[in-house]
Write a protein that holds these residues in place. Sequence first.
Motif, short mmCIF file in Angstrom:
data_model
loop_
_atom_site.label_atom_id
_atom_site.label_comp_id
_atom_site.label_asym_id
_atom_site.label_seq_id
_atom_site.Cartn_x
_atom_site.Cartn_y
_atom_site.Cartn_z
N ASP A 51 0.83 -1.21 0.00
CA ASP A 51 0.00 0.00 0.00
C ASP A 51 0.86 1.26 0.00
O ASP A 51 0.61 2.21 -0.73
CB ASP A 51 -0.93 0.01 1.22
CG ASP A 51 -2.00 -1.06 1.12
OD1 ASP A 51 -2.24 -1.52 -0.01
OD2 ASP A 51 -2.56 -1.44 2.15
N LYS A 69 -17.36 -3.34 5.39
CA LYS A 69 -16.59 -4.54 5.01
C LYS A 69 -15.14 -4.19 4.73
O LYS A 69 -14.83 -3.05 4.35
CB LYS A 69 -17.22 -5.17 3.78
CG LYS A 69 -18.57 -5.81 4.06
CD LYS A 69 -19.18 -6.38 2.82
CE LYS A 69 -20.53 -7.01 3.16
NZ LYS A 69 -21.26 -7.39 1.98
N SER A 70 -14.30 -5.17 4.87
CA SER A 70 -12.89 -4.95 4.58
C SER A 70 -12.69 -4.88 3.07
O SER A 70 -13.54 -5.35 2.30
CB SER A 70 -12.04 -6.10 5.15
OG SER A 70 -12.32 -7.28 4.43
N ASP A 71 -11.55 -4.31 2.67
CA ASP A 71 -11.24 -4.22 1.25
C ASP A 71 -11.29 -5.61 0.61
O ASP A 71 -11.79 -5.79 -0.50
CB ASP A 71 -9.82 -3.64 1.04
CG ASP A 71 -9.78 -2.16 1.37
OD1 ASP A 71 -10.83 -1.64 1.81
OD2 ASP A 71 -8.72 -1.55 1.20
N GLU A 72 -10.75 -6.57 1.33
CA GLU A 72 -10.69 -7.93 0.80
C GLU A 72 -12.09 -8.50 0.56
O GLU A 72 -12.36 -9.08 -0.50
CB GLU A 72 -9.92 -8.82 1.78
CG GLU A 72 -9.36 -10.06 1.13
CD GLU A 72 -8.60 -10.92 2.12
OE1 GLU A 72 -8.32 -10.43 3.24
OE2 GLU A 72 -8.31 -12.06 1.78
N GLU A 73 -12.99 -8.27 1.54
CA GLU A 73 -14.37 -8.76 1.38
C GLU A 73 -15.04 -8.10 0.19
O GLU A 73 -15.72 -8.74 -0.60
CB GLU A 73 -15.17 -8.47 2.66
CG GLU A 73 -14.87 -9.42 3.81
CD GLU A 73 -15.59 -8.99 5.08
OE1 GLU A 73 -16.23 -9.85 5.69
OE2 GLU A 73 -15.49 -7.79 5.46
N SER A 130 -10.73 -6.41 -10.42
CA SER A 130 -11.36 -5.26 -9.75
C SER A 130 -11.23 -3.96 -10.55
O SER A 130 -11.61 -2.91 -10.05
CB SER A 130 -10.71 -5.08 -8.39
OG SER A 130 -9.31 -5.00 -8.56
N THR A 150 -13.13 0.35 -3.21
CA THR A 150 -12.96 -0.18 -1.85
C THR A 150 -12.91 0.96 -0.85
O THR A 150 -13.36 0.85 0.28
CB THR A 150 -11.67 -1.00 -1.72
OG1 THR A 150 -10.60 -0.20 -2.21
CG2 THR A 150 -11.77 -2.30 -2.49
N LEU A 197 -13.64 -6.75 -2.43
CA LEU A 197 -13.05 -7.21 -3.68
C LEU A 197 -13.52 -8.62 -4.03
O LEU A 197 -13.75 -8.94 -5.19
CB LEU A 197 -11.52 -7.16 -3.60
CG LEU A 197 -10.92 -5.75 -3.60
CD1 LEU A 197 -9.46 -5.79 -3.19
CD2 LEU A 197 -11.05 -5.10 -4.97
N ASN A 198 -13.68 -9.46 -2.99
CA ASN A 198 -14.12 -10.83 -3.24
C ASN A 198 -15.56 -10.88 -3.72
O ASN A 198 -15.92 -11.70 -4.56
CB ASN A 198 -13.99 -11.67 -1.96
CG ASN A 198 -12.54 -12.05 -1.72
OD1 ASN A 198 -11.73 -12.06 -2.65
ND2 ASN A 198 -12.19 -12.34 -0.48
N SER A 227 -2.88 -2.37 -7.49
CA SER A 227 -4.21 -2.67 -6.97
C SER A 227 -5.26 -1.90 -7.77
O SER A 227 -4.95 -0.93 -8.45
CB SER A 227 -4.30 -2.25 -5.50
OG SER A 227 -4.25 -0.84 -5.42
#
Lengths: 184, 241
Positions: free
Chosen positions: A40, B121-125, B152, B174, B127-128, B44
Motif C-alpha cells: 500500500d 466490510k474490509s477491502d478484501e471482502e 477489480s 474499496t 473485492l471478493n 491494486s
Amino acid sequence: MIFYLSLIDNQEDKDKFEYIYTNFRHTMLYEAKYILRDEDMAEDAVHEAFIKIIKNISKISTENRNRLRSLLVLIVKQKSIDMIRKNEKEETDYVENIEKIQDENEEIHDEVLDKVLSIHGVRHMMGIIAELEDAYKIPLELKLFHEYSNKEIAEILDLSEGHVRIRIFRARQQIIKKYEQENE
Amino acid sequence: MELDKKQKESLFDALLTYAVKENAINEINEMPTEEQIKEDMSFSAAFESKMQGLIKRRRNKRILKSTYKYGKKVAVFVSIIVSLGFGTLMTAEAVQNAVISTVVEWYEDHNGFIFKNTSSKSDEEILNEAKIKLPSYIPEGFELSESEDYDSFKLYLYKNKEGINLVFNAAVVTDKNETFIDNEYTDYEIIEINGNEVYLFSGKGRDYDYASVIWTEGNIKYEIDSWIGVIEVIRIAKSLD
C-alpha cells in the motif's frame, strides 16, 4: 489531483506523461516496494511520484529510455524515503551549515587524485558512489547525470535549494574522505 | 607538472561526473526490465482507479477546447451528496445494493465525482464479493484497441475505422475513487438505467455526438464515454450483464 492536471498544458507533455505511465509504472512500483516493503505504501509512493512528474513534466526528457528510467527511479526512491521519514525531523544541521559550504570545498590531495587517475580509478569511484546514502546520491545523480540545476532538483525533491547544495557538497566530501581513509 | 587547487578540483569533478553517470547506468541496467517486473507485480484496483482519471482525461481530451485554469473553476461550486436511500429513482434492490456515497462537485468547466465506499466490510471482502459487469453490446465497427483487465478494474478502449474512441471503465471502489468530467461543452441530466441513477453528460454544439455516463452499482463505479451519441452510449450501459 485536478490542480496538478491543470499544469499539463500542451499535448506533447500529455503524451509524454502517458508514455511514462504506460512504460515505467511497474519499474517505479518495484523500486518503491524494495524500499518500503509494503504494497500500500509503495503504491502511495508511486502515486506521489506521478504527481511530482506531472509538476515537472516539461523538464523531463524521454529521448533516452535508460536515462528516463533512472530519473523515474530516483523520483520514486525519494518519495519512498520521504514516506519513511515523514515523521522524522530533517537534520537541523543542514540549515545551520548552508552558509558554511560556500568556500569550504575539501582540498583534494595529490594522493587522492593519483588514486582517482589510476587505471581502475573510475571503477573504484563508481563503487564508492554506489555505497553513498540515498540522501546524497539522489541529488548528486540528478545534478551530474540528469544535469538539472539546483533549483530544479529542489523542485523535484521538495527540498530547498540550500539543502540541495549541501547534499551535493556532502556527497562530494564523502567520496574524497573515503579515498583519504583508504590511504591512511 | 604541479596542478593548482582549482585544476585538481576540475579534474576530480570531471571524473566524478563520469563515474556518477556510469554508476547510474549500471544500476539501471542491473534492474529487471519493465516487462520482467510486470510479470511479478501488479497495481491494486484502487491505484488503477486513482490513476485512470488522469489517463481517461487525456484520452478524451478532444472535447476540451481550452486548458484548465484552476482559479477560474471555483466560480460555481455545488456539492450534492447522493447517499443510501436517496432514490425515488432507484428500485428497492438498487437501494439495498447502494454502498457508495457519491459527492458531485460542480465547477465552471468540469464536474468532479468523488465516490466513497460506506460499507463496513474490509477491502478484501469487497473485492471478493464484487463482480464487474461487462457490456454485451458494442456498436458495429468498434474493436478493442487497448485494455487493462483486472478482477477489480477494467479499462477497455475500443476504436472504429474513423478513429472514434469508445471507453468503458469499471472499478471496484474499496475506499475512494475520483473522476472528472468536462461540462463546458456538455449538458447534464440524471437518468435511470437498469434501476440505477446514472449521470449523463451529452455534448452540445460541435461536440453534439459526445456522451458520457457514470454511475455506481453495488461496490462498483462504471463509466462509458464516446463520440457516438447519447442513444448508443445508453444502449451500451443498458447491456451490462
